[in-house]
Design a protein around this motif. Structure first.
Motif, PDB file in Angstrom:
ATOM      1  N   TRP A 347       0.821  -1.094   0.059  1.00 41.85           N
ATOM      2  CA  TRP A 347       0.056   0.044   0.060  1.00 41.85           C
ATOM      3  C   TRP A 347       0.964   1.267  -0.021  1.00 41.85           C
ATOM      4  CZ3 TRP A 347      -0.098   3.752   3.933  1.00 41.85           C
ATOM      5  CH2 TRP A 347      -0.857   4.859   3.619  1.00 41.85           C
ATOM      6  N   LEU A 348       1.969   1.060   0.694  1.00 43.75           N
ATOM      7  CA  LEU A 348       2.901   2.481   0.859  1.00 43.75           C
ATOM      8  C   LEU A 348       3.495   2.692  -0.311  1.00 43.75           C
ATOM      9  CD1 LEU A 348       3.746   4.453   2.783  1.00 43.75           C
ATOM     10  CD2 LEU A 348       5.961   3.281   3.369  1.00 43.75           C
ATOM     11  N   THR A 349       3.916   1.787  -1.174  1.00 37.37           N
ATOM     12  CA  THR A 349       4.282   2.176  -2.533  1.00 37.37           C
ATOM     13  C   THR A 349       3.516   2.727  -3.534  1.00 37.37           C
ATOM     14  OG1 THR A 349       4.372  -0.347  -3.258  1.00 37.37           O
ATOM     15  CG2 THR A 349       6.410   0.316  -2.304  1.00 37.37           C
ATOM     16  N   THR A 350       2.333   2.059  -3.616  1.00 33.09           N
ATOM     17  CA  THR A 350       1.157   2.548  -4.477  1.00 33.09           C
ATOM     18  C   THR A 350       0.846   3.883  -3.905  1.00 33.09           C
ATOM     19  OG1 THR A 350       0.443   0.519  -4.635  1.00 33.09           O
ATOM     20  CG2 THR A 350      -0.884   2.018  -5.207  1.00 33.09           C
ATOM     21  N   GLN A 351       0.659   4.227  -2.537  1.00 31.06           N
ATOM     22  CA  GLN A 351       0.325   5.674  -2.200  1.00 31.06           C
ATOM     23  C   GLN A 351       1.483   6.569  -2.592  1.00 31.06           C
ATOM     24  OE1 GLN A 351      -2.629   5.693  -1.073  1.00 31.06           O
ATOM     25  NE2 GLN A 351      -2.789   7.870  -0.272  1.00 31.06           N
ATOM     26  N   VAL A 352       2.591   6.296  -2.511  1.00 36.00           N
ATOM     27  CA  VAL A 352       3.749   7.403  -2.771  1.00 36.00           C
ATOM     28  C   VAL A 352       3.633   7.466  -4.290  1.00 36.00           C
ATOM     29  CG1 VAL A 352       6.214   7.317  -3.030  1.00 36.00           C
ATOM     30  CG2 VAL A 352       5.143   6.704  -1.095  1.00 36.00           C
ATOM     31  N   ASN A 353       3.566   6.524  -5.254  1.00 37.82           N
ATOM     32  CA  ASN A 353       3.384   6.842  -6.542  1.00 37.82           C
ATOM     33  C   ASN A 353       2.098   7.743  -6.872  1.00 37.82           C
ATOM     34  OD1 ASN A 353       5.437   5.173  -7.362  1.00 37.82           O
ATOM     35  ND2 ASN A 353       4.352   3.180  -7.617  1.00 37.82           N
ATOM     36  N   THR A 354       1.114   7.426  -6.064  1.00 32.04           N
ATOM     37  CA  THR A 354      -0.222   8.206  -6.236  1.00 32.04           C
ATOM     38  C   THR A 354       0.220   9.814  -6.025  1.00 32.04           C
ATOM     39  OG1 THR A 354      -1.444   6.362  -6.046  1.00 32.04           O
ATOM     40  CG2 THR A 354      -2.428   8.827  -6.020  1.00 32.04           C
ATOM     41  N   ILE A 355       0.693  10.007  -4.731  1.00 30.31           N
ATOM     42  CA  ILE A 355       1.064  11.217  -4.437  1.00 30.31           C
ATOM     43  C   ILE A 355       2.200  11.999  -5.031  1.00 30.31           C
ATOM     44  CG2 ILE A 355       1.783  12.535  -2.098  1.00 30.31           C
ATOM     45  CD1 ILE A 355       0.936  10.468  -0.463  1.00 30.31           C
ATOM     46  N   MET A 356       3.225  11.488  -5.508  1.00 26.92           N
ATOM     47  CA  MET A 356       4.043  12.138  -6.281  1.00 26.92           C
ATOM     48  C   MET A 356       3.838  12.040  -7.823  1.00 26.92           C
ATOM     49  SD  MET A 356       7.420   9.812  -6.251  1.00 26.92           S
ATOM     50  CE  MET A 356       7.592   8.313  -7.179  1.00 26.92           C
ATOM     51  N   ASP A 357       2.800  11.721  -8.342  1.00 23.50           N
ATOM     52  CA  ASP A 357       2.441  11.565  -9.673  1.00 23.50           C
ATOM     53  C   ASP A 357       3.468  10.930 -10.320  1.00 23.50           C
ATOM     54  OD1 ASP A 357       0.882  11.855 -11.666  1.00 23.50           O
ATOM     55  OD2 ASP A 357       1.145  13.939 -12.003  1.00 23.50           O
ATOM     56  N   ALA A 358       3.694   9.625 -10.214  1.00 22.23           N
ATOM     57  CA  ALA A 358       4.711   8.865 -10.531  1.00 22.23           C
ATOM     58  C   ALA A 358       4.210   8.528 -12.210  1.00 22.23           C
ATOM     59  CB  ALA A 358       5.190   7.518 -10.059  1.00 22.23           C
ATOM     60  N   SER A 359       5.113   8.073 -13.092  1.00 21.45           N
ATOM     61  CA  SER A 359       4.863   7.706 -14.226  1.00 21.45           C
ATOM     62  C   SER A 359       4.290   6.603 -14.390  1.00 21.45           C
ATOM     63  CB  SER A 359       6.348   7.614 -15.123  1.00 21.45           C
ATOM     64  OG  SER A 359       7.121   6.379 -14.398  1.00 21.45           O
ATOM     65  N   LEU A 360       3.663   6.154 -15.596  1.00 17.56           N
ATOM     66  CA  LEU A 360       2.828   4.941 -16.036  1.00 17.56           C
ATOM     67  C   LEU A 360       3.826   3.766 -15.559  1.00 17.56           C
ATOM     68  CD1 LEU A 360       0.483   3.412 -16.534  1.00 17.56           C
ATOM     69  CD2 LEU A 360       1.032   3.791 -19.131  1.00 17.56           C
ATOM     70  N   ALA A 361       5.121   3.931 -16.049  1.00 20.77           N
ATOM     71  CA  ALA A 361       5.921   2.562 -16.121  1.00 20.77           C
ATOM     72  C   ALA A 361       6.315   2.213 -14.529  1.00 20.77           C
ATOM     73  CB  ALA A 361       7.460   2.979 -16.829  1.00 20.77           C
ATOM     74  N   ALA A 362       6.616   3.235 -13.686  1.00 25.81           N
ATOM     75  CA  ALA A 362       6.672   2.958 -12.294  1.00 25.81           C
ATOM     76  C   ALA A 362       5.451   2.499 -11.479  1.00 25.81           C
ATOM     77  CB  ALA A 362       7.180   4.299 -11.513  1.00 25.81           C
ATOM     78  N   THR A 363       4.161   3.030 -11.992  1.00 26.84           N
ATOM     79  CA  THR A 363       2.897   2.573 -11.467  1.00 26.84           C
ATOM     80  C   THR A 363       2.710   0.969 -11.852  1.00 26.84           C
ATOM     81  OG1 THR A 363       1.956   4.673 -11.666  1.00 26.84           O
ATOM     82  CG2 THR A 363       0.502   2.824 -11.424  1.00 26.84           C
ATOM     83  N   VAL A 364       2.917   0.607 -12.913  1.00 25.70           N
ATOM     84  CA  VAL A 364       3.001  -0.831 -13.730  1.00 25.70           C
ATOM     85  C   VAL A 364       4.127  -1.612 -12.811  1.00 25.70           C
ATOM     86  CG1 VAL A 364       3.249  -2.479 -15.469  1.00 25.70           C
ATOM     87  CG2 VAL A 364       2.041  -0.095 -15.963  1.00 25.70           C
ATOM     88  N   LEU A 365       5.278  -1.121 -12.542  1.00 24.11           N
ATOM     89  CA  LEU A 365       6.293  -1.948 -11.997  1.00 24.11           C
ATOM     90  C   LEU A 365       5.870  -2.281 -10.561  1.00 24.11           C
ATOM     91  CD1 LEU A 365       9.180  -3.103 -11.688  1.00 24.11           C
ATOM     92  CD2 LEU A 365      10.005  -0.868 -11.180  1.00 24.11           C
ATOM     93  N   THR A 366       5.333  -1.312  -9.906  1.00 26.33           N
ATOM     94  CA  THR A 366       4.674  -1.507  -8.613  1.00 26.33           C
ATOM     95  C   THR A 366       3.586  -2.352  -8.350  1.00 26.33           C
ATOM     96  OG1 THR A 366       5.294   0.880  -7.796  1.00 26.33           O
ATOM     97  CG2 THR A 366       3.752  -0.217  -6.415  1.00 26.33           C
ATOM     98  N   HIS A 367       2.495  -2.377  -9.190  1.00 24.63           N
ATOM     99  CA  HIS A 367       1.331  -3.409  -9.391  1.00 24.63           C
ATOM    100  C   HIS A 367       2.256  -4.697  -9.597  1.00 24.63           C
ATOM    101  CE1 HIS A 367      -1.749  -0.343 -10.383  1.00 24.63           C
ATOM    102  NE2 HIS A 367      -1.133   0.002  -9.177  1.00 24.63           N
ATOM    103  N   ALA A 368       3.100  -4.839 -10.318  1.00 15.60           N
ATOM    104  CA  ALA A 368       3.695  -6.347 -10.766  1.00 15.60           C
ATOM    105  C   ALA A 368       4.303  -6.764  -9.704  1.00 15.60           C
ATOM    106  CB  ALA A 368       4.829  -6.165 -11.796  1.00 15.60           C
ATOM    107  N   ALA A 369       5.174  -5.636  -8.842  1.00 12.42           N
ATOM    108  CA  ALA A 369       5.803  -6.517  -7.540  1.00 12.42           C
ATOM    109  C   ALA A 369       4.823  -6.592  -6.404  1.00 12.42           C
ATOM    110  CB  ALA A 369       6.754  -5.163  -7.128  1.00 12.42           C
TER     111      ALA A 369
END
Length: 603
Positions: A347-369
């Motif tokens: 949850w924390l990695t996903t939340q950080v991606n959302t708050i800092m508006d990460a790229s689609l590639a980083a979001t997909v990598l987080t979901h895979a992990a």
């Protein structure tokens, strides 16, 4: 992976636990606030133009799911204020109509009338018309706000479905990692800026004028979260053996109180620590969003840990609710902590991606992990559950020699039955789902795989909560109305009620309580798909479009609904027959042959 609705659902489950327990009934409050409450006075700033201006600020189309959630809440708040505005004006409008009725209708033209009455009637009609216009406009604002919220929910469903079924490059191919490498410079800059905000806030809080006090508060909050939960569990055990009513209710009430106490203590510790850091430090907007989210997510962590400890009861085997051997409980004791830790990390990695508006590639990598991590966690749990038959058949005979008599309830658990067939089928089904998650990640459906993996963990948490609540509902009904309980015996003496009537009433009360809890737990289970039944039904009705074959029109959603009704009907029939055979009919005076006939007739 979206855990934000899940801590809300965990709050719903915790509220159910608190509402069900007599010990915590006074400390629990309703999670939802009524939309319209005319008893609370409105402020002078609540006017129809102000409500319309707030509604106009809500956009009609939104691209981010997080923004949609905030705008829907804003629209619902406008609806509530508009309804309260109407309710506050309906009384004065009725008074004006009554006063106009006393004055009577205006006389025909050419007829003389007292000028004072004419002026008074004109003033009252003007005031009445203005008030009536405000009420009509407020009702229009309420309708428009409800429509805007409905449109935003539809957009949220569309975004959810689009994101869930979106296919990306496979993590097994080079294109996936090249996209991650290309987006890394921009993501690293955002991550450094975000980390700078967090470090600045933490350093100003710990190194400021009140840094020593902040450190003491953080240490005390940690002690409260860990030592406090252990002390509360120990104190509740002593209280249960001395104060709680004897019988089966004592064990389920202890487990229920343990969960509620853990949620309250962990949530209090997290809020205490974050409020202290927030007041003492200089936090940026991104760091504030993360801190608020972490403090709220602590409720979910406390719920998972408290639920696991209450059901496993590793150090109190005779208080354990599930029919589980001591060896199995020892093997599973670490998993509540592991589930909470892995869920928090994901949850924390996903939340950080959302708050800092990460790229689609980083979001997909987080979901895979996240999907692979949760899949590995579930696989380990399934393998731990596959114990030798010797450990599954009976409970451990050896008990601690120094166990206190006060910690042993009156009703010791019966020998453990053999594992039923449905457990093996369920284990096989979970294994198939785990394999499907790995395949989805491999072919590029990363978001869908992450959602299924997180939903699998959440389903296990809800199932454990359902088991505890169902047990408590059954034990409470038996303690209140059973002819063998103290309350039931008092009812027999005071009201001259037959024992069989009390037993039947206890069984029926238990069944009604379980059915009621079942609907709330289904809503909690389907929280990621929408937190209201209307949203769930709306989503299920959008499964494909109709297909015409000649004069026939085939609707996939209707076909799936019919199939679901058929399956659920058969399952419900089996459950009702099992309830009649094993719970209700044995409490009656009917002969075994008549019982069998009634059950067959029902089928």
């Amino acid at each position: 992976m979206t855990f934000l609705p899940r801590w809300l659902a965990a709050g719903l489950l915790a509220a159910l636990l608190a509402a069900a327990s007599p010990v915590w009934a006074q400390s629990s409050t309703a999670a939802a606030t009524p939309a319209a409450d005319s008893s609370t006075p409105l402020g002078p700033e609540v006017t129809v133009p102000a409500l319309r201006a707030r509604l106009d600020k809500i956009p009609e189309t939104v691209e981010r799911n997080e923004d949609i959630t905030a705008f829907v809440a804003e629209a619902q708040d406008i609806v509530g204020l508009a309804q309260r505005f109407v309710a506050s004006r309906e009384g004065p409008l009725a008074d004006l109509n009554a006063r106009l009725g006393e004055l009577g209708a205006a006389p025909p033209k050419g007829t003389a009338e007292d000028p004072d009455i004419t002026r008074q009637r004109a003033a009252l009609e003007k005031e009445r018309n203005a008030l009536d216009a405000d009420i009509r406009l407020a009702r229009l604002v309420s309708v428009d706000a409800q429509q805007r919220a409905s449109d935003l929910r539809s957009q949220r469903r569309a975004l959810f479905e689009a994101r869930l079924l979106e296919r990306t490059h496979s993590p097994l191919g080079g294109a996936f990692w090249r996209s991650v490498a290309a987006a890394w410079p921009a993501d690293s800059d955002r991550l450094r800026a975000f980390a700078t905000e967090v470090r600045t806030g933490g350093s100003t809080a710990l190194r400021g004028a009140h840094g020593g006090m902040v450190g003491v508060v953080l240490v005390c909050a940690l002690l409260l979260a860990f030592v406090g939960t252990w002390a509360a569990e120990h104190a509740l055990t002593q209280l249960a053996s001395r104060v709680f009513p004897k019988g089966r209710l004592r064990r389920s009430l202890l487990a229920l109180s343990t969960v509620v106490a853990t949620v309250l203590i962990v949530g209090l510790a997290a809020q205490w620590a974050w409020q202290t850091l927030q007041e003492a430090g200089e936090w940026g907007p991104l760091a504030l969003r993360l801190g608020d989210a972490v403090a709220r997510f602590a409720l979910f962590v406390g719920f998972v840990i408290g639920l696991g400890r209450a059901l496993l009861a590793q150090r109190r085997p005779t208080w354990r609710l599930p029919p589980m051997a001591d060896g199995m409980a020892a093997r599973m004791a670490f998993f509540p902590w592991l589930i909470a830790g892995v869920s928090t990390l994901s949850w924390l990695t996903t939340q950080v991606n959302t708050i800092m508006d990460a790229s689609l590639a980083a979001t997909v990598l987080t979901h895979a992990a996240s999907a692979l991590t949760l899949t590995a966690l579930t696989a380990i749990m399934v393998m731990r559950l596959r114990l030798p038959e010797a450990e599954l058949g009976t409970a451990d005979a050896a008990k601690p020699a120094d166990a206190k008599p006060a910690e042993t309830p009156a009703d010791a658990p019966a020998p453990l039955p053999e594992r039923p067939l449905w457990v093996g089928l369920l284990t096989g089904g979970v294994a198939a789902v785990l394999i499907a998650i790995c395949v989805l990640v491999a072919v590029g459906y990363v978001s869908l795989a992450s959602f299924i993996a997180s939903q699998l963990i959440w389903t296990g948490v809800v199932a454990a909560a359902a088991y505890l609540l169902f047990k408590f509902a059954d034990d409470l009904a038996m303690a209140l109305l059973s002819s063998r309980s103290n309350v039931g015996q008092r009812l027999q003496k005071s009201l001259n009620v037959a024992p069989t009537t009390l037993d039947q009433a206890a069984v029926v009360l238990s069944a009604v309580s379980r059915v009621t809890l079942f609907f709330y737990l289904v809503i909690a289970l389907l929280a990621p798909l929408g937190t209201t039944p209307d949203e769930l039904f709306d989503r299920s009705g959008q499964v494909g479009n109709s297909l015409k074959v000649g004069q026939f029109e085939l609707v996939p959603g209707a076909l799936l609904g019919a199939l679901g009704v058929l399956v659920i009907g058969f399952i419900a029939l089996r459950l009702v027959k099992h309830w009649l055979d094993n719970s209700y009919l044995p409490s009656t005076t009917l002969e075994p042959g008549m019982r069998s006939s009634l059950t067959t007739l029902l089928g």
